[in-house]
Design a protein around this motif. Structure first.
Motif, PDB file in Angstrom:
ATOM      1  N   ASP A 183      21.906  31.160  40.844  1.00  0.00           N
ATOM      2  CA  ASP A 183      22.928  31.496  41.838  1.00  0.00           C
ATOM      3  C   ASP A 183      24.201  30.672  41.673  1.00  0.00           C
ATOM      4  OD1 ASP A 183      21.107  33.279  42.775  1.00  0.00           O
ATOM      5  OD2 ASP A 183      21.032  32.512  44.822  1.00  0.00           O
ATOM      6  N   ALA A 184      24.185  29.724  40.765  1.00  0.00           N
ATOM      7  CA  ALA A 184      25.409  29.016  40.381  1.00  0.00           C
ATOM      8  C   ALA A 184      25.932  29.563  39.063  1.00  0.00           C
ATOM      9  CB  ALA A 184      25.148  27.519  40.259  1.00  0.00           C
ATOM     10  N   LEU A 185      25.025  29.834  38.137  1.00  0.00           N
ATOM     11  CA  LEU A 185      25.411  30.331  36.820  1.00  0.00           C
ATOM     12  C   LEU A 185      26.058  31.705  36.913  1.00  0.00           C
ATOM     13  CD1 LEU A 185      23.226  30.105  33.636  1.00  0.00           C
ATOM     14  CD2 LEU A 185      24.264  32.273  34.261  1.00  0.00           C
ATOM     15  N   GLY A 186      25.450  32.616  37.666  1.00  0.00           N
ATOM     16  CA  GLY A 186      25.972  33.978  37.766  1.00  0.00           C
ATOM     17  C   GLY A 186      27.429  34.032  38.174  1.00  0.00           C
ATOM     18  N   PRO A 187      27.805  33.396  39.291  1.00  0.00           N
ATOM     19  CA  PRO A 187      29.202  33.457  39.720  1.00  0.00           C
ATOM     20  C   PRO A 187      30.187  32.852  38.715  1.00  0.00           C
ATOM     21  CG  PRO A 187      27.811  32.829  41.553  1.00  0.00           C
ATOM     22  CD  PRO A 187      26.930  32.826  40.328  1.00  0.00           C
ATOM     23  N   GLU A 188      29.736  31.937  37.869  1.00  0.00           N
ATOM     24  CA  GLU A 188      30.644  31.360  36.881  1.00  0.00           C
ATOM     25  C   GLU A 188      31.019  32.355  35.790  1.00  0.00           C
ATOM     26  OE1 GLU A 188      30.204  27.457  35.341  1.00  0.00           O
ATOM     27  OE2 GLU A 188      29.098  26.711  37.089  1.00  0.00           O
ATOM     28  N   LEU A 189      30.292  33.455  35.712  1.00  0.00           N
ATOM     29  CA  LEU A 189      30.617  34.493  34.735  1.00  0.00           C
ATOM     30  C   LEU A 189      31.524  35.577  35.309  1.00  0.00           C
ATOM     31  CD1 LEU A 189      27.165  34.862  32.933  1.00  0.00           C
ATOM     32  CD2 LEU A 189      29.275  33.919  31.971  1.00  0.00           C
ATOM     33  N   PHE A 190      31.890  35.478  36.573  1.00  0.00           N
ATOM     34  CA  PHE A 190      32.811  36.452  37.145  1.00  0.00           C
ATOM     35  C   PHE A 190      34.177  36.296  36.475  1.00  0.00           C
ATOM     36  CE2 PHE A 190      30.731  36.728  41.654  1.00  0.00           C
ATOM     37  CZ  PHE A 190      29.539  37.102  41.065  1.00  0.00           C
ATOM     38  N   SER A 191      34.853  37.409  36.267  1.00  0.00           N
ATOM     39  CA  SER A 191      36.182  37.354  35.664  1.00  0.00           C
ATOM     40  C   SER A 191      37.190  36.812  36.674  1.00  0.00           C
ATOM     41  CB  SER A 191      36.620  38.743  35.217  1.00  0.00           C
ATOM     42  OG  SER A 191      36.905  39.558  36.348  1.00  0.00           O
ATOM     43  N   PRO A 192      38.302  36.253  36.203  1.00  0.00           N
ATOM     44  CA  PRO A 192      39.355  35.809  37.134  1.00  0.00           C
ATOM     45  C   PRO A 192      39.842  36.938  38.042  1.00  0.00           C
ATOM     46  CG  PRO A 192      39.744  34.896  34.953  1.00  0.00           C
ATOM     47  CD  PRO A 192      38.605  35.868  34.808  1.00  0.00           C
ATOM     48  N   ALA A 193      39.926  38.147  37.521  1.00  0.00           N
ATOM     49  CA  ALA A 193      40.399  39.270  38.331  1.00  0.00           C
ATOM     50  C   ALA A 193      39.427  39.596  39.456  1.00  0.00           C
ATOM     51  CB  ALA A 193      40.618  40.495  37.445  1.00  0.00           C
ATOM     52  N   VAL A 194      38.131  39.582  39.143  1.00  0.00           N
ATOM     53  CA  VAL A 194      37.126  39.855  40.173  1.00  0.00           C
ATOM     54  C   VAL A 194      37.103  38.732  41.197  1.00  0.00           C
ATOM     55  CG1 VAL A 194      34.637  39.960  40.580  1.00  0.00           C
ATOM     56  CG2 VAL A 194      35.679  41.416  38.839  1.00  0.00           C
ATOM     57  N   ARG A 195      37.217  37.492  40.737  1.00  0.00           N
ATOM     58  CA  ARG A 195      37.268  36.369  41.669  1.00  0.00           C
ATOM     59  C   ARG A 195      38.446  36.514  42.637  1.00  0.00           C
ATOM     60  NH1 ARG A 195      34.496  31.678  40.493  1.00  0.00           N
ATOM     61  NH2 ARG A 195      33.353  31.647  38.529  1.00  0.00           N
ATOM     62  N   ALA A 196      39.595  36.901  42.096  1.00  0.00           N
ATOM     63  CA  ALA A 196      40.785  37.033  42.930  1.00  0.00           C
ATOM     64  C   ALA A 196      40.606  38.158  43.945  1.00  0.00           C
ATOM     65  CB  ALA A 196      42.004  37.292  42.050  1.00  0.00           C
ATOM     66  N   ALA A 197      40.011  39.260  43.505  1.00  0.00           N
ATOM     67  CA  ALA A 197      39.798  40.394  44.413  1.00  0.00           C
ATOM     68  C   ALA A 197      38.824  40.012  45.526  1.00  0.00           C
ATOM     69  CB  ALA A 197      39.301  41.608  43.646  1.00  0.00           C
ATOM     70  N   MET A 198      37.765  39.309  45.175  1.00  0.00           N
ATOM     71  CA  MET A 198      36.797  38.889  46.185  1.00  0.00           C
ATOM     72  C   MET A 198      37.428  37.907  47.184  1.00  0.00           C
ATOM     73  SD  MET A 198      33.384  38.462  43.781  1.00  0.00           S
ATOM     74  CE  MET A 198      32.335  37.934  45.142  1.00  0.00           C
ATOM     75  N   ALA A 199      38.257  36.987  46.666  1.00  0.00           N
ATOM     76  CA  ALA A 199      38.900  36.023  47.546  1.00  0.00           C
ATOM     77  C   ALA A 199      39.895  36.681  48.481  1.00  0.00           C
ATOM     78  CB  ALA A 199      39.601  34.953  46.699  1.00  0.00           C
ATOM     79  N   ALA A 200      40.504  37.770  48.023  1.00  0.00           N
ATOM     80  CA  ALA A 200      41.507  38.462  48.835  1.00  0.00           C
ATOM     81  C   ALA A 200      40.892  39.461  49.811  1.00  0.00           C
ATOM     82  CB  ALA A 200      42.498  39.190  47.938  1.00  0.00           C
ATOM     83  N   TYR A 201      39.602  39.708  49.671  1.00  0.00           N
ATOM     84  CA  TYR A 201      38.948  40.681  50.544  1.00  0.00           C
ATOM     85  C   TYR A 201      38.947  40.179  51.984  1.00  0.00           C
ATOM     86  CZ  TYR A 201      35.317  43.671  52.534  1.00  0.00           C
ATOM     87  OH  TYR A 201      34.626  44.552  53.323  1.00  0.00           O
ATOM     88  N   GLU A 202      39.305  41.044  52.896  1.00  0.00           N
ATOM     89  CA  GLU A 202      39.311  40.697  54.309  1.00  0.00           C
ATOM     90  C   GLU A 202      37.956  41.048  54.912  1.00  0.00           C
ATOM     91  OE1 GLU A 202      41.735  41.769  58.437  1.00  0.00           O
ATOM     92  OE2 GLU A 202      42.537  42.379  56.482  1.00  0.00           O
ATOM     93  N   LEU A 203      37.210  40.007  55.314  1.00  0.00           N
ATOM     94  CA  LEU A 203      35.891  40.231  55.890  1.00  0.00           C
ATOM     95  C   LEU A 203      35.995  41.083  57.142  1.00  0.00           C
ATOM     96  CD1 LEU A 203      34.356  36.647  55.518  1.00  0.00           C
ATOM     97  CD2 LEU A 203      33.764  38.679  54.186  1.00  0.00           C
ATOM     98  N   LYS A 204      35.067  42.012  57.268  1.00  0.00           N
ATOM     99  CA  LYS A 204      35.078  42.884  58.446  1.00  0.00           C
ATOM    100  C   LYS A 204      33.658  43.359  58.767  1.00  0.00           C
ATOM    101  CE  LYS A 204      36.332  46.920  55.641  1.00  0.00           C
ATOM    102  NZ  LYS A 204      37.299  47.988  55.458  1.00  0.00           N
TER     103      LYS A 204
END
Length: 451
Positions: A430-451
């Motif tokens: 659960d630490a290794l997996g997220p380190e393989l996320f692309s910068p674009a996917v990371r940015a999209a996830m960070a910008a997602y507005e929780l609802k």
């Protein structure tokens, strides 16, 4: 036991890539909402996976951030099945008949599919078979259930219609721990539900357990493990507890950054892993353990989640082609979930994809690596090279070097032609997996507005 790395072991459970929080409305992307028949034109359709999503539960567990709501008042369940039937018809038409369409595996998930009545489960199976053309009696069919909804009449329907695997979320056999996880249940009811499942002809029983609950100790964790083992389940899933935003536990909990909690979860994981290995189970992934003599329930050898397509039906399901992952909107808050379900049940035209993310080029490489290396058996490097014309060591040199330096890679695996995690690497999945996320996917996830 102290953590061996500065990296936190529990960043995120990577069950699919990219995560839905990286999806965006396709109407706002170049080309707009693509027609399903265009998306599936030219795609392989001879080993598809079929997933039907039921977004209803009798209660909402404290840790749950799945797309689900409590109850289905009035005729909501019937309206939902009506919409599911319309969607299935549109999807099957889009798949066409130019090439053979074959489903290699099927699953009903949620939510809790057995929230539906026995008659409604019959209709759900009819949608899979008569609308989509899936032969449920000849392919693996997995169904999720809960102690309170695993009734004899529902289980009888599933057994008769071809279910090969029942997965029941128990989480803990210790009532105080179940209450701490905001999952009200009595141990006697859990045992009765397990007895009813074992009374059916369904060959594979999976029991889900959770570690890291407040007040849980190695002794009480072993109590739950041993209670599960008495039923000789063919599979066991051991999940670390997460306290995610917008969930009941997420609103009430201490900080996720609590190092002592990380140590507790890692200690309990190792204790659970070792206990199951000593009792004749094989580790399939960080979470999954299979009894060594158990029948397989995960599909034929010609289906591969890395490369084959997925058809998801229902407002919480995802579908994917080789180029696009798509679904409907995603939410956790009760009012938002209800709104999405209501909109889904009112939809007449399901011929176009709504929200999603394209997964070509680098993203396809990342997904293949993630879906493969998080499995205990590892990834055949030759298969990766055959698909992409390159080596994972060429494509991800920094990440793999970092994993190797941390002791997360099995140093003997390359001699077998594999890229494989070490036992420590599996523990840190659960630490290794997220380190393989692309910068674009990371940015999209960070910008997602929780609802």
């Amino acid at each position: 036991m102290t953590l061996t790395h500065t990296v936190r072991p529990y960043e995120s459970y990577v069950y699919a890539y990219p995560h839905k929080t990286a999806y965006r409305p396709l109407a706002e992307q170049p080309g707009g909402r693509p027609a399903l028949h265009e998306l599936w034109a030219g795609e392989r359709k001879d080993a598809l996976s079929l997933y039907l999503h039921i977004p209803f539960c009798e209660v909402r567990c404290g840790f749950c951030n799945l797309f689900t709501r409590i109850g289905a008042p009035g005729e909501l369940a019937a309206r939902y099945l009506d919409a599911l039937d319309r969607q299935a018809g549109a999807v099957r038409e889009a798949l066409g008949d130019a090439e053979p369409v074959r489903f290699a595996a099927a699953a009903f998930g949620g939510g809790t599919p057995t929230f539906l009545t026995a008659g409604e489960l019959e209709r759900l199976c009819d949608i899979a078979e008569k609308r989509m053309g899936a032969d449920l009696r000849s392919v693996p069919l997995s169904v999720e259930t809960s102690p309170s909804t695993a009734t004899a009449d529902r289980l009888a329907v599933l057994a008769e219609r071809g279910a090969t695997r029942i997965s029941i979320g128990v989480q803990s056999f210790v009532e105080a721990e179940a209450r701490a996880a905001v999952r009200p249940q009595h141990a006697a009811d859990v045992e009765q539900a397990l007895g009813r499942i074992r009374d059916t002809s369904i060959p594979v029983l999976n029991i889900d357990l959770i570690y890291g609950i407040d007040g849980q100790t190695e002794r009480t964790w072993q109590t739950s493990l041993d209670a599960a083992l008495r039923w000789r389940p063919e599979e066991l899933y051991l999940y670390p507890l997460y306290k995610r935003p917008l969930t009941p536990l997420g609103r009430l909990s201490r900080s996720e950054a609590d190092a002592a909690w990380d140590e507790q979860r890692l200690r309990l994981y190792r204790a659970g892993r070792d206990h199951l290995l000593a009792h004749g189970y094989e580790q399939v992934s960080m979470r999954m353990f299979r009894r060594a003599d158990a029948p397989r329930a995960d599909g034929p050898d010609d289906y591969a989640c890395q490369t084959d397509g997925m058809i998801g039906l229902g407002c919480g399901a995802r579908s994917y082609t080789s180029r696009l992952h798509y679904s409907f909107d995603y939410a956790v808050r009760t009012n938002e979930v209800r709104g999405i379900i209501d909109a889904y049940t009112a939809t007449e035209d399901f011929s176009r994809a709504e929200v999603g993310r394209y997964t070509e080029g680098d993203e396809a490489r990342r997904r293949h690596l993630l879906q493969s290396v998080l499995q205990a058996q590892g990834m055949p490097v030759a298969e990766y090279r055959e698909r992409f014309g390159s080596s994972p060591y060429e494509d991800f040199p920094e990440e793999l070097a970092r994993f190797g330096a941390r002791g997360w890679l099995d140093g003997g695996a390359p001699a077998e032609g594999l890229l494989r995690l070490s036992p420590e690497g599996l523990a840190y999945s659960d630490a290794l997996g997220p380190e393989l996320f692309s910068p674009a996917v990371r940015a999209a996830m960070a910008a997602y507005e929780l609802k």
